[in-house]
Scaffold this active site. Structure first.
Site, PDB file in Angstrom:
ATOM      1  N   LYS A 130     -12.607  14.543   5.153  1.00  0.00           N
ATOM      2  CA  LYS A 130     -13.495  14.453   4.826  1.00  0.00           C
ATOM      3  C   LYS A 130     -14.309  13.222   5.740  1.00  0.00           C
ATOM      4  O   LYS A 130     -13.890  12.761   6.644  1.00  0.00           O
ATOM      5  CB  LYS A 130     -12.838  13.787   3.459  1.00  0.00           C
ATOM      6  CG  LYS A 130     -14.151  12.906   2.254  1.00  0.00           C
ATOM      7  CD  LYS A 130     -13.886  11.940   1.620  1.00  0.00           C
ATOM      8  CE  LYS A 130     -13.788  10.487   2.514  1.00  0.00           C
ATOM      9  NZ  LYS A 130     -13.950   9.532   1.601  1.00  0.00           N
ATOM     10  N   LYS A 153     -19.243  17.004  -1.227  1.00  0.00           N
ATOM     11  CA  LYS A 153     -18.860  16.087  -1.962  1.00  0.00           C
ATOM     12  C   LYS A 153     -20.457  15.730  -2.533  1.00  0.00           C
ATOM     13  O   LYS A 153     -19.563  14.918  -2.057  1.00  0.00           O
ATOM     14  CB  LYS A 153     -18.406  15.357  -1.828  1.00  0.00           C
ATOM     15  CG  LYS A 153     -17.465  14.459  -2.824  1.00  0.00           C
ATOM     16  CD  LYS A 153     -16.303  13.774  -2.100  1.00  0.00           C
ATOM     17  CE  LYS A 153     -15.863  12.756  -3.103  1.00  0.00           C
ATOM     18  NZ  LYS A 153     -14.632  12.069  -2.676  1.00  0.00           N
ATOM     19  N   GLU A 200     -20.026  14.928   2.457  1.00  0.00           N
ATOM     20  CA  GLU A 200     -20.077  13.849   1.400  1.00  0.00           C
ATOM     21  C   GLU A 200     -21.345  13.427   1.404  1.00  0.00           C
ATOM     22  O   GLU A 200     -21.353  11.817   2.724  1.00  0.00           O
ATOM     23  CB  GLU A 200     -19.142  13.246   1.532  1.00  0.00           C
ATOM     24  CG  GLU A 200     -18.564  11.996   0.274  1.00  0.00           C
ATOM     25  CD  GLU A 200     -17.725  11.205  -0.466  1.00  0.00           C
ATOM     26  OE1 GLU A 200     -17.909  10.011  -1.174  1.00  0.00           O
ATOM     27  OE2 GLU A 200     -17.106  11.454   0.511  1.00  0.00           O
ATOM     28  N   ARG A 233       0.766  -0.868   0.391  1.00  0.00           N
ATOM     29  CA  ARG A 233       0.434   0.031   0.648  1.00  0.00           C
ATOM     30  C   ARG A 233       1.160   1.441   0.010  1.00  0.00           C
ATOM     31  O   ARG A 233       0.240   2.559  -0.459  1.00  0.00           O
ATOM     32  CB  ARG A 233      -0.932   0.571   1.299  1.00  0.00           C
ATOM     33  CG  ARG A 233      -1.898  -0.840   1.161  1.00  0.00           C
ATOM     34  CD  ARG A 233      -3.081  -0.609   2.311  1.00  0.00           C
ATOM     35  NE  ARG A 233      -2.252  -0.761   4.072  1.00  0.00           N
ATOM     36  CZ  ARG A 233      -2.350  -2.405   4.403  1.00  0.00           C
ATOM     37  NH1 ARG A 233      -3.081  -3.149   3.956  1.00  0.00           N
ATOM     38  NH2 ARG A 233      -2.153  -1.996   5.553  1.00  0.00           N
TER      39      ARG A 233
END
Length: 348
Positions: A136, A225, A183, A46
């Protein structure tokens, strides 16, 4: 709360026809994508993949901000340079995902509530000190099969709970100086029509902004978003690109205050080509009369071609970076209604 700084950061995130790169997949989600391509399911794999992304040459020409995961913001390049420094040195603004995921909602079969408010104030302070300037939080709403209206999904309780959590998160972000990316996502999965998607998206947005107002969130210092208003993935009648553009922006115009700094659409599982084509149509038809910048905050729609090329092999890094940059450039073009489907083959 530094009001002016929040507004400046929010404005920079949607400036110069750039957009956001969502590279905030959780470890389980990232591992699922790796597994499909035979890539090792390890922290080092990753880290290597995310280094590929952040070291892509010229990425800052098309990307204004990058949303990271907790593991990623703490990682370093192979040469020891912290990812935070590598990203900010390119002029890209650092962001961080702070919710802890959508979990089954008690008493609401088939629906989810996003968690992560416990201890959030302290986590936000830490991320700000590490260099993050925006955050976020994703809340997801599922559209169930149309049955009796009183049993229809989504329920009012699910929409209210997720909207309140989004607003509380946003208020905490602004308190410590982070621009909140709000979002509210209505998922594409299902057989629902575009009309049903519009109905649910409108209710969700309306509720979210009611709660943002109640929590005294400064709208000039947030980025919304949202999902595009789409037909369900398995709906027999798939809306055209122009129909999606019309439904999406009309829904936003009726439910999103003009004070919001910008709208950065999520891709939500759309293909790279469809996400770019729909973003282009939205800007082509509505940019001249939109009160907000209409940009992108895509994850898979930018990353997937690069991931499929890379496949965990060092020899493929350069070609994968070219593909990543190309997808970012396609969406940069779509913000200017200059995207053409023929562009897709030009990045390989």
């Amino acid at each position: 709360m530094n009001v002016q700084k929040l507004i400046e950061t929010a404005t920079m995130l949607v400036a110069d026809n750039k957009g956001l790169l969502a590279m905030d997949e959780s470890n389980p989600t990232c591992n699922k994508r790796f597994a499909k391509l035979g890539i090792p399911l390890s922290e080092e794999a990753r880290r290597t993949y995310r280094e590929l992304i952040i070291t892509t040459p010229s990425l800052g020409e098309y990307i204004s901000g990058a949303i990271l995961y907790d593991e990623t913001i703490r990682q370093q390049k192979q040469d020891g340079t912290p990812f935070v420094k590598a990203i900010t040195d390119t002029g890209i603004i650092l962001g961080i995902k702070v919710d802890t995921g959508a979990k089954e909602m008690a008493g609401h079969s088939g629906e989810k509530i996003t968690e992560g408010l416990d201890g959030l104030r302290d986590r936000l302070k830490e991320y700000f000190q590490m260099g993050a300037r925006f955050a976020k939080w994703r809340a997801v709403i599922t559209i169930g099969e149309d049955s009796l209206r009183e049993n229809r999904i989504p329920s009012r309780g699910c929409i209210e709970a997720n909207s309140q959590a989004l607003a509380r998160y946003a208020a905490l972000c602004q308190e410590v100086g982070l621009v909140p990316i709000v979002e509210p996502e209505v998922l594409m999965d299902g057989e629902h029509t575009i009309e049903r998607s519009y109905e649910v998206t409108e209710e969700f947005l309306h509720t979210v902004f009611n709660h943002l107002y109640t929590q005294q969130v400064m709208l000039e210092g947030i980025i919304l978003k949202p999902n595009m208003v789409l037909s369900g993935l398995t709906c027999s009648a798939q809306a055209s690109v122009d129909e999606v553009a019309n439904a999406t922006v009309n829904c936003l115009l009726r439910n999103v205050p003009a004070a919001v700094s910008g709208i950065a659409f999520l891709s939500g599982g759309q293909s790279s080509e469809l996400a770019s084509a729909r973003l282009n149509a939205i800007n082509l038809r509505f940019k001249s009369r939109s009160p907000w910048a209409l940009t992108f905050s895509f994850g898979r729609a930018i990353q997937q071609p690069a991931l499929e090329i890379w496949q965990g092999k060092e020899v493929n890094v350069s070609k994968a970076q070219q593909a990543l940059l190309h997808q970012a450039k396609c969406n940069w073009a779509a913000r200017q209604d200059e995207y053409k489907a023929a562009m897709e083959g030009m990045g390989s």
